[in-house]
Design a protein around this motif. Structure first.
Motif, PDB file in Angstrom:
ATOM      1  N   LEU A  33      -1.219   0.596  17.457  1.00 54.78           N
ATOM      2  CA  LEU A  33      -0.798  -0.015  16.199  1.00 54.78           C
ATOM      3  C   LEU A  33      -1.828  -0.962  15.589  1.00 54.78           C
ATOM      4  N   ALA A  34      -2.357  -1.869  16.395  1.00 49.78           N
ATOM      5  CA  ALA A  34      -3.240  -2.904  15.847  1.00 49.78           C
ATOM      6  C   ALA A  34      -4.489  -2.340  15.170  1.00 49.78           C
ATOM      7  N   PRO A  35      -5.256  -1.454  15.820  1.00 49.70           N
ATOM      8  CA  PRO A  35      -6.435  -0.915  15.142  1.00 49.70           C
ATOM      9  C   PRO A  35      -6.098  -0.012  13.957  1.00 49.70           C
ATOM     10  N   VAL A  36      -4.966   0.683  14.014  1.00 46.84           N
ATOM     11  CA  VAL A  36      -4.547   1.496  12.872  1.00 46.84           C
ATOM     12  C   VAL A  36      -4.313   0.598  11.664  1.00 46.84           C
ATOM     13  N   LYS A  37      -3.540  -0.451  11.864  1.00 45.40           N
ATOM     14  CA  LYS A  37      -3.265  -1.395  10.786  1.00 45.40           C
ATOM     15  C   LYS A  37      -4.563  -1.984  10.241  1.00 45.40           C
ATOM     16  N   GLU A  38      -5.448  -2.414  11.123  1.00 45.39           N
ATOM     17  CA  GLU A  38      -6.686  -3.070  10.717  1.00 45.39           C
ATOM     18  C   GLU A  38      -7.545  -2.155   9.846  1.00 45.39           C
ATOM     19  N   HIS A  39      -7.677  -0.885  10.241  1.00 48.62           N
ATOM     20  CA  HIS A  39      -8.555   0.013   9.493  1.00 48.62           C
ATOM     21  C   HIS A  39      -7.913   0.448   8.174  1.00 48.62           C
ATOM     22  N   LEU A  40      -6.596   0.657   8.155  1.00 46.40           N
ATOM     23  CA  LEU A  40      -5.926   1.001   6.905  1.00 46.40           C
ATOM     24  C   LEU A  40      -6.075  -0.130   5.891  1.00 46.40           C
ATOM     25  N   LEU A  41      -5.905  -1.365   6.349  1.00 52.10           N
ATOM     26  CA  LEU A  41      -6.070  -2.521   5.460  1.00 52.10           C
ATOM     27  C   LEU A  41      -7.514  -2.645   4.983  1.00 52.10           C
ATOM     28  N   PHE A  42      -8.462  -2.317   5.849  1.00 48.24           N
ATOM     29  CA  PHE A  42      -9.876  -2.359   5.473  1.00 48.24           C
ATOM     30  C   PHE A  42     -10.161  -1.365   4.351  1.00 48.24           C
ATOM     31  N   LEU A  43      -9.652  -0.133   4.489  1.00 46.48           N
ATOM     32  CA  LEU A  43      -9.873   0.877   3.454  1.00 46.48           C
ATOM     33  C   LEU A  43      -9.227   0.471   2.134  1.00 46.48           C
ATOM     34  N   GLU A  44      -8.054  -0.138   2.221  1.00 44.06           N
ATOM     35  CA  GLU A  44      -7.361  -0.576   1.013  1.00 44.06           C
ATOM     36  C   GLU A  44      -8.138  -1.679   0.307  1.00 44.06           C
ATOM     37  N   SER A  45      -8.550  -2.685   1.052  1.00 46.70           N
ATOM     38  CA  SER A  45      -9.222  -3.841   0.446  1.00 46.70           C
ATOM     39  C   SER A  45     -10.584  -3.471  -0.123  1.00 46.70           C
ATOM     40  N   LYS A  46     -11.249  -2.508   0.501  1.00 50.39           N
ATOM     41  CA  LYS A  46     -12.578  -2.106   0.055  1.00 50.39           C
ATOM     42  C   LYS A  46     -12.523  -1.296  -1.235  1.00 50.39           C
ATOM     43  N   ASN A  47     -11.340  -0.827  -1.603  1.00 50.27           N
ATOM     44  CA  ASN A  47     -11.215   0.084  -2.748  1.00 50.27           C
ATOM     45  C   ASN A  47     -10.202  -0.394  -3.784  1.00 50.27           C
TER      46      ASN A  47
END
Length: 489
Positions: A33-47
């Motif tokens: 869960l933790a790394p999934v959440k982290e990377h999804l949020l990263f993709l969202e914030s970057k775009n």
């Protein structure tokens, strides 16, 4: 037992084993869960979009309503169910209402049905208002998607007739067109019967959280905002036109003695509205729950061949493909289909619509398909088309699914779970062609060739909300979120 000597080593061994079990269980949860959440949020914030001087513009039609939310199992009495659950295209009696609800409840499938008996519908609404947890909200695909686009930084034009009371649910900076000035409007009411995963209704248990919608609309089936909406489109000059809410025509009793098929006439006007848009304005059709085969055939001949994008859930995908491929309606589908199954259906749907593009000499070709399910988001786009950032769009849609259903802007891992497998086949025809799920890079993307075009397919896992607060409107918010990042100037 107190007189039996116990060695310290034995105690330690037991403790270590128990600790290992507990630790491994917690570790498994955290590890995914933790790394999934982290990377999804990263993709969202970057775009992010709409943060600079240029804001994308979206125009959405048609219609709006009051949504009345009610707990389904509190409103309905299983003891009144006479006979087995059964599907009906429209509801005319209390018996049909109970059978129809139970039919979809046991499958965990979303459904929307027209109640032809106005007195029955009024009586059901009256009973629902007696429950303490019943609540009101704005409803309709277009308004819910409009609010999501506005929230994400877009400029929004909404085509819908609504009263001033209903307009109060809409942010002020969304421009609403559809009615005449000082026109007295009676809003349509949709009743949303919600239930949670594992909830019971008599002997039946829901396999997932979902909703069953009934309505007795008078305005929305006629697309009463269509002409006024069309007047404002040229000056607004949208980057994206979204067509939605046409399921209100499903089984609506259009006057049968008219010389002209009023429904076909209204759909022809929708088609003309799409065709009037310049090619740089992308067009999206939002699928819904349809059971009227004649209407579905009209949609697949009059509208679908002329849009750039279609969006739908797993049940709507199965239904659309069934109509395109066999000319038949599919009432329910697997509520949690394998990725390979959904991807194969997406490909077939894409190719069949592409055939219709050619048969209708359409100036547009389908270049995007978005399918949202409980477990994952799948988006297919044609490379070199106007659609951008497919990976980030899948991530954004996934995050929106969790936020909306949990009714919380934050992603709470204690209220999350993943049911996407550690690996999945990209097609049911070849189990060796597998994608392995990587929690630290959870959105899987790859290239294929379809209809002579290079396409990109991205699949993102959903952090499923385990404490569902909202179900109705989830698809609208998810579809809108998937579109948000894909349009550029």
């Amino acid at each position: 037992m107190s007189g039996v000597p116990v060695k310290l080593g034995s105690i330690l061994s037991v403790c270590i084993v128990l600790y290992g079990i507990v630790y491994r269980q917690n570790y498994d949860v955290d590890e995914r869960l933790a790394p999934v959440k982290e990377h999804l949020l990263f993709l969202e914030s970057k775009n992010a979009v709409g943060k600079d001087e240029w804001q994308p513009k979206v125009a959405l039609g048609y219609g709006a309503c009051h949504d009345l939310f009610v707990n389904a199992t509190s409103l309905l009495d299983y003891g009144e169910l006479a006979g087995a659950p059964e599907h009906f295209n429209e509801i005319s009696s209390k018996e049909e209402f109970l059978k129809s609800f139970t039919y979809f409840f046991k499958h965990g499938a979303a459904a929307e049905r027209f109640v032809s008996n106005s007195k029955l519908y009024d009586d059901i609404v009256e009973e629902a208002l007696k429950l303490s947890d019943t609540r009101w909200s704005i409803g309709g695909n277009a308004p819910l998607m409009a609010k999501r686009f506005q929230m994400e930084g877009w400029k929004v034009l909404l085509g819908a007739k609504m009263s001033n009371k209903l307009k109060s649910y809409i942010p002020e900076n969304i421009k609403i067109v559809g009615g005449e000035e000082n026109e007295v409007i009676k809003d349509d009411i949709h009743m949303i019967l919600e239930y949670r995963a594992d909830e019971r209704f008599g002997v039946y248990k829901a396999p997932r959280a979902n909703r069953y919608i009934v309505h007795n609309d008078e305005n929305n089936p006629l697309l009463s905002s269509l002409e006024k909406f069309g007047e404002f489109l040229p000056d607004f000059n949208p980057n994206l036109l979204v067509i939605s809410g046409l399921q209100m025509m499903d089984n609506y009793p259009f006057t049968s003695n008219q010389a002209v098929d009023l429904r076909a006439e209204r759909l022809d006007l929708v088609k003309q509205q799409i065709l009037s848009q310049p090619l740089h304005t992308l067009t999206h059709f939002e699928m819904a729950s349809y059971v009227d085969l004649d209407l579905l055939k009209q949609l697949t001949s009059k509208l679908v061949p002329f849009v750039d994008s279609v969006g739908m859930n797993e049940q709507e995908l199965t239904n659309l493909l069934s109509v395109l491929e066999f000319g038949k309606v599919s009432i329910v589908a697997d509520s949690n289909p394998r990725v390979a199954t959904a991807l194969d259906q997406m490909r077939k749907t894409f190719l069949l619509i592409r055939e219709n593009n050619k048969l209708n000499s359409s100036r547009r070709k389908l270049t995007r398909v978005h399918v949202h399910t409980l477990a994952y988001q799948a988006i297919l786009t044609v490379k070199g088309s106007q659609w951008k950032r497919t990976e980030a769009a899948a991530a954004k849609a996934s995050l929106t699914a969790h936020r909306y259903v949990c009714n919380d802007a934050n992603i709470n891992l204690e209220k999350s779970k993943l049911i996407l497998d550690d690996s999945f086949s990209t097609t049911a025809d070849n189990d060796k062609n597998r994608v392995f799920f990587e929690p630290s890079k959870p959105v899987a993307c790859w290239s294929e060739v379809l209809d002579g075009d290079d396409v990109e397919i991205c699949v993102a896992p959903v952090l499923i909300c385990t404490e569902a607060q909202l179900t109705a409107g989830a698809g609208d918010n998810i579809s809108a979120a998937g579109l948000v990042l894909q349009v550029e100037k």
